[in-house]
Scaffold this motif. Sequence first.
Motif, PDB file in Angstrom:
ATOM      1  N   GLY A  37      -9.332 -19.688  16.617  1.00 14.72           N
ATOM      2  CA  GLY A  37      -8.362 -19.696  15.525  1.00 14.72           C
ATOM      3  C   GLY A  37      -7.292 -18.632  15.629  1.00 14.72           C
ATOM      4  O   GLY A  37      -6.192 -18.807  15.122  1.00 14.72           O
ATOM      5  N   ARG A  38      -7.604 -17.519  16.312  1.00 17.91           N
ATOM      6  CA  ARG A  38      -6.671 -16.400  16.334  1.00 17.91           C
ATOM      7  C   ARG A  38      -6.026 -16.188  17.693  1.00 17.91           C
ATOM      8  O   ARG A  38      -5.138 -15.342  17.825  1.00 17.91           O
ATOM      9  CB  ARG A  38      -7.393 -15.116  15.915  1.00 17.91           C
ATOM     10  CG  ARG A  38      -7.987 -15.169  14.528  1.00 17.91           C
ATOM     11  CD  ARG A  38      -8.620 -13.844  14.161  1.00 17.91           C
ATOM     12  NE  ARG A  38      -9.758 -13.514  15.019  1.00 17.91           N
ATOM     13  CZ  ARG A  38     -10.385 -12.348  14.999  1.00 17.91           C
ATOM     14  NH1 ARG A  38      -9.969 -11.398  14.170  1.00 17.91           N
ATOM     15  NH2 ARG A  38     -11.405 -12.118  15.794  1.00 17.91           N
ATOM     16  N   GLY A  39      -6.430 -16.898  18.713  1.00 12.27           N
ATOM     17  CA  GLY A  39      -5.848 -16.727  20.039  1.00 12.27           C
ATOM     18  C   GLY A  39      -6.492 -15.567  20.770  1.00 12.27           C
ATOM     19  O   GLY A  39      -7.609 -15.136  20.453  1.00 12.27           O
ATOM     20  N   PRO A  40      -5.793 -15.002  21.768  1.00 14.68           N
ATOM     21  CA  PRO A  40      -6.354 -13.856  22.495  1.00 14.68           C
ATOM     22  C   PRO A  40      -6.501 -12.642  21.583  1.00 14.68           C
ATOM     23  O   PRO A  40      -5.571 -12.256  20.882  1.00 14.68           O
ATOM     24  CB  PRO A  40      -5.322 -13.595  23.607  1.00 14.68           C
ATOM     25  CG  PRO A  40      -4.549 -14.865  23.725  1.00 14.68           C
ATOM     26  CD  PRO A  40      -4.526 -15.473  22.366  1.00 14.68           C
TER      27      PRO A  40
ATOM     28  N   VAL B  52      -6.762  -6.110  18.183  1.00 11.86           N
ATOM     29  CA  VAL B  52      -5.322  -6.333  18.234  1.00 11.86           C
ATOM     30  C   VAL B  52      -5.072  -7.825  18.416  1.00 11.86           C
ATOM     31  O   VAL B  52      -5.616  -8.442  19.348  1.00 11.86           O
ATOM     32  CB  VAL B  52      -4.680  -5.524  19.380  1.00 11.86           C
ATOM     33  CG1 VAL B  52      -3.183  -5.793  19.436  1.00 11.86           C
ATOM     34  CG2 VAL B  52      -4.934  -4.041  19.184  1.00 11.86           C
ATOM     35  N   LEU B  53      -4.247  -8.398  17.550  1.00 14.87           N
ATOM     36  CA  LEU B  53      -3.843  -9.798  17.636  1.00 14.87           C
ATOM     37  C   LEU B  53      -2.358  -9.856  17.984  1.00 14.87           C
ATOM     38  O   LEU B  53      -1.582  -9.027  17.529  1.00 14.87           O
ATOM     39  CB  LEU B  53      -4.083 -10.524  16.318  1.00 14.87           C
ATOM     40  CG  LEU B  53      -5.491 -11.014  16.006  1.00 14.87           C
ATOM     41  CD1 LEU B  53      -6.440  -9.854  15.733  1.00 14.87           C
ATOM     42  CD2 LEU B  53      -5.486 -11.953  14.797  1.00 14.87           C
ATOM     43  N   GLY B  54      -1.993 -10.836  18.803  1.00  7.95           N
ATOM     44  CA  GLY B  54      -0.600 -11.011  19.174  1.00  7.95           C
ATOM     45  C   GLY B  54      -0.359 -10.976  20.667  1.00  7.95           C
ATOM     46  O   GLY B  54       0.787 -10.878  21.096  1.00  7.95           O
ATOM     47  N   LEU B  55      -1.404 -11.082  21.475  1.00 10.05           N
ATOM     48  CA  LEU B  55      -1.239 -11.072  22.926  1.00 10.05           C
ATOM     49  C   LEU B  55      -0.857 -12.456  23.423  1.00 10.05           C
ATOM     50  O   LEU B  55      -1.159 -13.471  22.789  1.00 10.05           O
ATOM     51  CB  LEU B  55      -2.520 -10.610  23.627  1.00 10.05           C
ATOM     52  CG  LEU B  55      -2.944  -9.150  23.441  1.00 10.05           C
ATOM     53  CD1 LEU B  55      -3.951  -9.037  22.307  1.00 10.05           C
ATOM     54  CD2 LEU B  55      -3.566  -8.598  24.714  1.00 10.05           C
ATOM     55  N   ASN B  56      -0.231 -12.498  24.598  1.00  8.78           N
ATOM     56  CA  ASN B  56       0.091 -13.789  25.209  1.00  8.78           C
ATOM     57  C   ASN B  56      -1.003 -14.264  26.141  1.00  8.78           C
ATOM     58  O   ASN B  56      -0.961 -15.386  26.632  1.00  8.78           O
ATOM     59  CB  ASN B  56       1.406 -13.691  25.991  1.00  8.78           C
ATOM     60  CG  ASN B  56       1.259 -12.873  27.258  1.00  8.78           C
ATOM     61  OD1 ASN B  56       0.515 -11.886  27.284  1.00  8.78           O
ATOM     62  ND2 ASN B  56       1.960 -13.245  28.307  1.00  8.78           N
TER      63      ASN B  56
END
Length: 831
Positions: free
Chosen positions: A517-520, A568-572
């Motif tokens: 749900g949140r990605g990397p 930390v959320l927001g990585l590619n």
Amino acid sequence: MSDNDGKKTLGVRGGPRGGSVKQSFSHGRTKNVVVETKRKRVVVPKPGAGNMGGAGKPAPIGDPSKRPAGISDAEMERRMKALQAAKAREGEDAARREAEEKQREEERQRRRDDAEAKEREEQERVEALKAKEVEDERQRKAAADAAKQAAAPAATNEPEGARSAPRGAAPSSAPRKSQDRDAEQKRPSKGKGMGDDNRRSGKLTLNQALSGGEGGRQKSMAAMKRKQERNRQKAMGGTQEREKIIRDVQLPETIVVAELAQRMAERVGDVVKALMQNDMMVTQNQAIDADTAELIIEEFGHRVVRVSDADVEDVIAQVDEKEEDMRSRPPVITIMGHVDHGKTSLLDAIRNAKVQSGEAGGITQHIGAYQVTTANGSVLSFLDTPGHAAFTSMRSRGAHVTDIVVLVVAADDAVMPQTIEAINHAKAAKVPMIVAINKIDKYEANPQKVRTDLLQHEVVVEAMSGDVQDVEVSATTGQGLDELLEAIALQAEILELKANPNRAAEGAVIEAKLDVGRGPVATVLIQKGTLRTGDIFVVGQQFGKVRALINDHGDRIKEAGPSVPVEVLGLNGTPEAGDVLNVVGTEAQAREIAEYRANAAKEKRAAAGAAVTLDQMMAQAKQNENVAELPILVKADVQGSAEAIVQAMEKIGNEEVRVRVLHSGVGAITESDIGLAEASGAPVIGFNVRANAPARQSANQKGVEIRYYSVIYDLVDDIKAAASGLLGNEIREKFIGYAKILEVFKVTGVGKVAGCLVTEGVARRSAGVRLLRDDVVIHEGTLKTLKRFKDEVPEVQSGQECGMAFERYEDIRPDDVIEIFEREEIVRTLD
């Protein structure tokens, strides 16, 4: 309809918001009204006798005479609260809708204001361009008039235009054109009036802008300046060479020709021409090396500035730490030790004892790092690493995140091989150590034996007059946990750990995962500076922008300082454990650094995977990278036997085959040994030891071979024989005869047949043959037929004539020689 308690109800349609209204009757008297909507069900007291008191007011709860029969005080109070809550929710919904509508109106007004501002800016820019063009035209006319006046006194019988014309021009063309132009300017245009002459040539009209025709595209200011310069030089009677601008050209390891020309501000054709003059036939889209580009740059008169691809990482701020900026930070503790000595239990005990109940679940169980506050207020950061491998990988990537190592040793088991490994890791990292003697509550516990065993590995505890703290703890009963935390806090005070929070953040990745749900998501331990929401960062081969920060309690925070673990959320993409996180200025810089690191890693993997040049192949051969290996695992009863077996295994092998001991230890063969053997495809060697029941079951399921030995010579012989099986069989050729072709015949259905004389040895039908012409091998193959007279024969002896035909080859000539040979395989063994 009827209710559950036997009361009759009457359904009435047309309730509020598409719902329904039901009236409940009990013994012929109206009791209440039940309102059912699509969202909720509200029980509203029926106005009237028994339900309302006074003029539409609810009856008092404490007045039984004015309340419906069978309704208690609690039930009446509950119904009134439900009615009030419904009204409150309705008011909140209306207020929220009003706020949303107001916000949307403000957004629409802001967009209208932005559009009007942009329109005003565009109009001002167009007006400024028009004014500039008018001024330039006026200056140009003034310069032309001045040039004419200067050239008038020197005029002779020939026309003025011929004198001012540049060299090479036709003598009569310029005056005629000038006269025609003057006449055309004086003559009014037909049909369109005076407004369509050259006076409006520099202005942009609405029709021209809409039609996109001539005049729709305005010249740039630089083009107009160049035109003025050319007119001025023409009026002055000649051209002047412009002064050459010397530029500093940044030169990487390789550069494309077009890019090189652009950096020098030279024409691409001139650069290609210069390269061709240096015997390099390249196009503008091809790349050249730095040395060649340096010659071209110097030839054009520019200065060379050598740069490297690694210079992109220079944007990562290297801050000079000043003592006045340093602040105290919490210590980072890693708990290590043998897997069966209660390391996980000790971590759980510390977490459950010092972390609130609401924080024990959720993210605390997965973040891999958390903070604990001791009784005296000291804050400690713990790392829940999955083992020594992660600890080593973080150190190998430069992420020295651990300040203190807590070595867990079971009091009933003493020092084990993984305990020794943890000691070596702590010493290699030069990190202070605290020994936690666990399982002190057991009857078999012997802490003094643990302290004595640690002396063999140069770990001297305070009880043995050393400098390493030791604490007796029990993860089961909680004994000694407070003393352990106090010892850690004391060690942290001795270290005087400090960091600068007022700088760009830098941290280390403890673990990373890909959340659905949140990605990397990366768990990062901040080491320096402060990480804030919205910061742009690069971590390993990935980059991103901080979208959210989640602490070990599961709460969102806006910033995280030194020694604070956060998610930390927001990585590619997903980074690796141990990668260093650095905050940079812009997203373009972060992307450039990440791409450079990814390309460097790709080239490194390609170079390690296969050698593509001769130099790489020779280097690979020198490093014995292509040597066949036989991996094994060794477990023995005593350390002396294990060392002797390992030394004997190292002596087995040659330049083609060698034996590699993946792991050697003392004790029974365990399930972890079977897992390592399965991952490496290696057998497990047991010397005077046996596998336990789980290990035997795991070996049967995974197909891992276990061999038991009691004599070291038998073990060495079997391993040597197994290693010999990795040697390729040697192929030897044995020459058995030669034959000379005397004549070549063409036979229908067969092809060309050589009439031969066996001059030496014997010719066999099953042997291999080579065709030699002038002692040069021109064909190698097999025989299709071998005949003696008209009969097919298996072999022909020396001195006899025969006929031979080659399989799928017919280019044979007289006086060619046929070489007959046989191949044999020889099994090789290690000496």
